[in-house]
Design an enzyme around this catalytic site. Structure first.
Site, PDB file in Angstrom:
ATOM      1  N   SER A   1      -0.271  66.237  43.531  1.00 15.45           N
ATOM      2  CA  SER A   1      -1.117  65.271  44.236  1.00 15.45           C
ATOM      3  C   SER A   1      -2.563  65.403  43.788  1.00 15.45           C
ATOM      4  O   SER A   1      -3.270  64.401  43.633  1.00 15.45           O
ATOM      5  CB  SER A   1      -1.035  65.509  45.748  1.00 15.45           C
ATOM      6  OG  SER A   1       0.266  65.279  46.210  1.00 15.45           O
TER       7      SER A   1
ATOM      8  N   ARG B   1       7.734  73.725  39.901  1.00 16.28           N
ATOM      9  CA  ARG B   1       7.412  73.037  38.645  1.00 16.28           C
ATOM     10  C   ARG B   1       7.406  74.003  37.467  1.00 16.28           C
ATOM     11  O   ARG B   1       7.917  73.708  36.402  1.00 16.28           O
ATOM     12  CB  ARG B   1       6.037  72.363  38.739  1.00 16.28           C
ATOM     13  CG  ARG B   1       6.033  71.138  39.604  1.00 16.28           C
ATOM     14  CD  ARG B   1       4.649  70.724  39.943  1.00 16.28           C
ATOM     15  NE  ARG B   1       3.993  71.771  40.729  1.00 16.28           N
ATOM     16  CZ  ARG B   1       2.891  71.620  41.435  1.00 16.28           C
ATOM     17  NH1 ARG B   1       2.266  70.466  41.410  1.00 16.28           N
ATOM     18  NH2 ARG B   1       2.379  72.596  42.134  1.00 16.28           N
TER      19      ARG B   1
END
Ligand code: PNS
Length: 162
Positions: free
Chosen positions: A127, A89
């Site tokens: 998450s 990311r």
């Protein structure tokens, strides 16, 4: 060529799904492998997580879902996979991911880690971020599949009720 996409997927996010789809475009088969980790206390059970991933990837012909324990490279050998897929990311992911890739390379020289850069729109997503937002009743519909959004709301309602 078979690729493994290992992770905790607690729960699967649209960021994961983006990596799975793009991995599926690159490799003949992608096995999404959910780690059964006795040291972690996940929000969703293994069965719930696997079902969520199965629902989210049902339209992808060359994607399957499985679970494993122990070393990822041992599981990769078992499945005759030559590639581990990981999403990156931001720079903050890089250190741990590179360490993992190097470790895995020392354990199994025949297996390569392939990093896919997360699409811009999901660069902040994880998450744990999704769990945190859901815990406090925030909007999650743009971050996960409709099924996972329902499951998250249900889970935190159950917690409140108990
Ligand atoms: O979704 P996550 O929690 O970032 O996934 C981490 C995962 C499952 C890829 C990593 O913890 C892992 O591969 N665990 C299995 C144990 C292992 O193989 N360790 C050696 C590499 S560091």
């Amino acid at each position: 060529m078979i690729a493994i996409y290992p992770g905790s997927f607690d729960p699967i996010t649209l960021g994961h799904l983006d990596i799975i789809k793009r991995g599926g475009n690159l490799f003949d088969r992608v096995i999404v492998a959910v780690l059964r980790n006795p040291n972690k206390n996940p929000l969703f059970t293994m069965e719930e997580r696997m079902l969520q991933i199965q629902e989210a990837t049902a339209h992808l012909d060359n994607v399957e879902v499985d679970t494993f324990t122990g070393l990822t490279v041992t599981y990769a050998h078992l499945k005759q996979a030559k590639v581990l897929i990981r999403g990156l990311r931001a720079v903050s992911d890089f250190e741990l991911e590179l360490q993992m890739a190097h470790t895995n390379k020392t354990l199994a020289n025949d297996i390569e880690t392939v990093f896919l850069s997360t699409s811009n729109e999901y660069s902040f997503l994880s998450s744990s971020v999704v769990r945190e937002i859901a815990r406090f009743g925030g909007a999650i519909d743009h971050l996960v599949t409709p099924e996972v959004a329902i499951a998250l709301r249900q889970k935190f309602q159950d917690f409140k009720a108990s």
